[in-house]
Structure formats: C-alpha cells, structure tokens
Design a protein around this motif. Sequence first.
Motif, short mmCIF file in Angstrom:
data_model
loop_
_atom_site.label_atom_id
_atom_site.label_comp_id
_atom_site.label_asym_id
_atom_site.label_seq_id
_atom_site.Cartn_x
_atom_site.Cartn_y
_atom_site.Cartn_z
N TYR A 1 53.63 -28.89 17.21
CA TYR A 1 53.54 -28.61 15.78
C TYR A 1 54.38 -27.41 15.38
O TYR A 1 54.26 -26.93 14.25
CB TYR A 1 52.08 -28.35 15.40
CG TYR A 1 51.14 -29.51 15.65
CD1 TYR A 1 51.58 -30.82 15.58
CD2 TYR A 1 49.80 -29.29 15.95
CE1 TYR A 1 50.73 -31.88 15.80
CE2 TYR A 1 48.93 -30.35 16.17
CZ TYR A 1 49.40 -31.64 16.10
OH TYR A 1 48.54 -32.69 16.32
N LEU A 2 55.22 -26.95 16.27
CA LEU A 2 55.91 -25.68 16.08
C LEU A 2 56.88 -25.69 14.90
O LEU A 2 57.13 -24.66 14.29
CB LEU A 2 56.67 -25.31 17.36
CG LEU A 2 57.01 -23.84 17.57
CD1 LEU A 2 55.75 -23.00 17.61
CD2 LEU A 2 57.79 -23.67 18.87
N LEU A 3 57.43 -26.85 14.58
CA LEU A 3 58.44 -26.93 13.53
C LEU A 3 57.86 -27.32 12.18
O LEU A 3 58.59 -27.75 11.29
CB LEU A 3 59.54 -27.93 13.93
CG LEU A 3 60.28 -27.61 15.23
CD1 LEU A 3 61.39 -28.61 15.48
CD2 LEU A 3 60.83 -26.19 15.21
N GLY A 4 56.55 -27.16 12.01
CA GLY A 4 55.92 -27.41 10.71
C GLY A 4 55.51 -28.84 10.46
O GLY A 4 55.14 -29.18 9.33
N ALA B 1 59.17 -32.07 6.96
CA ALA B 1 58.99 -30.67 7.32
C ALA B 1 59.96 -30.25 8.42
O ALA B 1 60.54 -29.16 8.37
CB ALA B 1 57.55 -30.44 7.78
N VAL B 2 60.16 -31.13 9.40
CA VAL B 2 61.12 -30.81 10.48
C VAL B 2 62.54 -30.72 9.93
O VAL B 2 63.30 -29.81 10.30
CB VAL B 2 61.02 -31.87 11.60
CG1 VAL B 2 62.11 -31.64 12.65
CG2 VAL B 2 59.66 -31.82 12.26
N LEU C 1 61.45 -19.30 13.92
CA LEU C 1 60.99 -18.56 12.73
C LEU C 1 60.97 -19.46 11.50
O LEU C 1 60.04 -19.39 10.68
CB LEU C 1 61.91 -17.37 12.49
CG LEU C 1 61.87 -16.26 13.55
CD1 LEU C 1 62.91 -15.19 13.25
CD2 LEU C 1 60.48 -15.64 13.61
N ALA C 2 61.96 -20.33 11.37
CA ALA C 2 61.98 -21.25 10.23
C ALA C 2 60.79 -22.21 10.28
O ALA C 2 60.18 -22.52 9.25
CB ALA C 2 63.29 -22.03 10.21
N GLY C 3 60.43 -22.66 11.50
CA GLY C 3 59.27 -23.54 11.64
C GLY C 3 57.98 -22.86 11.23
O GLY C 3 57.12 -23.47 10.58
N GLY D 1 55.76 -24.08 8.07
CA GLY D 1 54.36 -24.43 8.29
C GLY D 1 53.43 -23.69 7.36
O GLY D 1 52.49 -24.28 6.79
N VAL D 2 53.66 -22.40 7.17
CA VAL D 2 52.80 -21.60 6.29
C VAL D 2 52.93 -22.06 4.84
O VAL D 2 51.94 -22.25 4.13
CB VAL D 2 53.14 -20.11 6.42
CG1 VAL D 2 52.42 -19.30 5.36
CG2 VAL D 2 52.78 -19.60 7.82
#
Length: 323
Positions: A82-85, A127-128, A146-148, A152-153
Amino acid sequence: MKVVAWGLVLMLTTAALLVLGVAVGSTGWSPPWMASGDALAWDIAWDIRAPRGVGAWLAGALLGLGGAIAQGVFRNPLADPYLLGSSSGAALGVAIFLALVGVSPAATSLAMRLGLTGAAFLGAVGAVLLTLVLAKGVQHTLRLLLAGVVVGVVLGALSALTMLMVPDIMRAMQAFMLGTTGFLGWGSAWILMAVLVCSVVVAWACSRALDALSLGDAAAISLGVRLTLVRALLVGAMALATGAAVAQAGLISFVGLVAPHLVRSRVHTTHGPLLVLSAMAGGVLLLGADIAARWVLAPLELPVGVLTAVLGGGYLLWRMHRA
C-alpha cells in the motif's frame, strides 16, 4: 533444497486450509460430507465456501507478492504493497461510487458488485499513477516513497470528507475499510488468478535485477541493469496486484508486510524464490485468517482485516522482541 521444502509445506498447508474452509460455515463446523444426500449442503460448499477460500488465498498471495516487490524495490523491510497510496485511492473510489449510486458493498446485484470492484481498482491504479506523476517517474525511490505517503494522506482525507458529506455511506464503507472475503465468488477468483499469474511472471522476470538492486543503484548499473525499465515493470506489477486484491477483498492490512518477513525468517534465498514463497505465504495467512474469522465467534463473523492486523502486528512485535 530448503526452498523446495518450504514450498511443499506451504502447498500442503494451503490444501489443508482449503478443505477446512469448505467445512466451516456460519454455524461453525459443518462439513458437507457429513450431511449425506443433502444437495443444499454441497451447493453451499461449492458455490459459497469453496470460491471464498480460493479467492481469499489468491488475494493474500497478491498482497504477499506486492509486499515482497515493494521491499525489494525500496530496499526497506517496512515497505508494504500500500506504499504508493493504492489503499487510499481504492477507498476514495468506493466512497465516490457509493455516494453517487447509493449502494452497499453487500449488494447482491452483479452489476453493483462489478461497479464497486471497478471503482476500487480504478481508484487504486489512479493513486499509483498520481504518485508516479508527482515523483516524476521511478528513477528516484526516495522521491517515489515520499510522493506515495503524500498521495495516501491526501486521498485518505478526501475519502473521509466524502463520508462526512454523505453520512449514509459510512456503514457501507465499513465492510470495505475493515476488509472482507464474504463476497468473493468464482468470478472474483478467476480475476484474481489471472492477475496473480501476470504479476508473478513480471516479478520473476525482474528477480535477477532485484538481486542486483539490493547491492545499490551504482552496483546494479555496473551489472547492466536498466533501472528505469525494471522499476517501472515492478511498480506496475505491484500496483496491479494490490489494486486487484483491494478491489475484491477490501483493505486487508499486514499480510503484505508480514508474508515476506515470515519467509525470510525461515529461508535465505534470492529474490526469485522469495517472491514466489512470499505469495504462497500471503495466501496461507489470509486464508487461515478468513477461516478463523468465521469460526471463532460463529455465527458472528469477525472482519478479516481486523484479525490480520492483530495477528500480523503481534507477529512483528514478537520478532522485534526476539531480535
């Protein structure tokens, strides 16, 4: 030899869990073979329990594979699929779909189920893609990471805002946010299987490059690895695997993070076998959690995502204590 042995152990465990899953229903232990001549029991076992078990294993395998890819690409043992949002994007897609159409994830209509699945998948992939645009490609893993986090946030806040503006969808979103395998059928299983085959093929083809990447970018380039192409393929495979799993089973935490750690704790190997074993371990973890979620408080059913979070978090804490 140890890799083959653990592969056989995971295969036998999968087979045993699939049989057990067919025998566990809403009332607890109710194997269909004990109800001799009961056609309804066999129909329930074949049309409801069997595809649910197979689909749970496939969704877990996709998350385990995505976690192994993420940890290899980012060279970070805490990386997960799930790291990339993708999880936040999938949640936003489902929230928007529910706000516009006004249906529940428990809807039995095939069109509604396909709509929810498509919304979650499009949200995850979108999102990716947004993460890739903000990171200006896959050349720099730190920028990508950092972009992910940012995507996500932001998308998580947008999905929460959507639920706040349309309160009627909050209960419907709960099943998706907590993760559920209760709506998996044979159609879902075939989709997950096709995605798993494609993702494994791509990941296996890039496994030697992942071995080189573990030595650092400079070493990988000196060994002839085309970093941009390899990272693009691996990120694409991770996004496809994660998006498909989330779209079919909702947000299931810790499986993608724990499965590669579980394999590494037992087998020291290169990324090729690690990717395959992580997928098998992820399938076993989610299938076992799904059976436990049905059995522990039957006829009540626990959200499988909550159970995986408790078990996965407990396992990682135990590993930290041992280390």
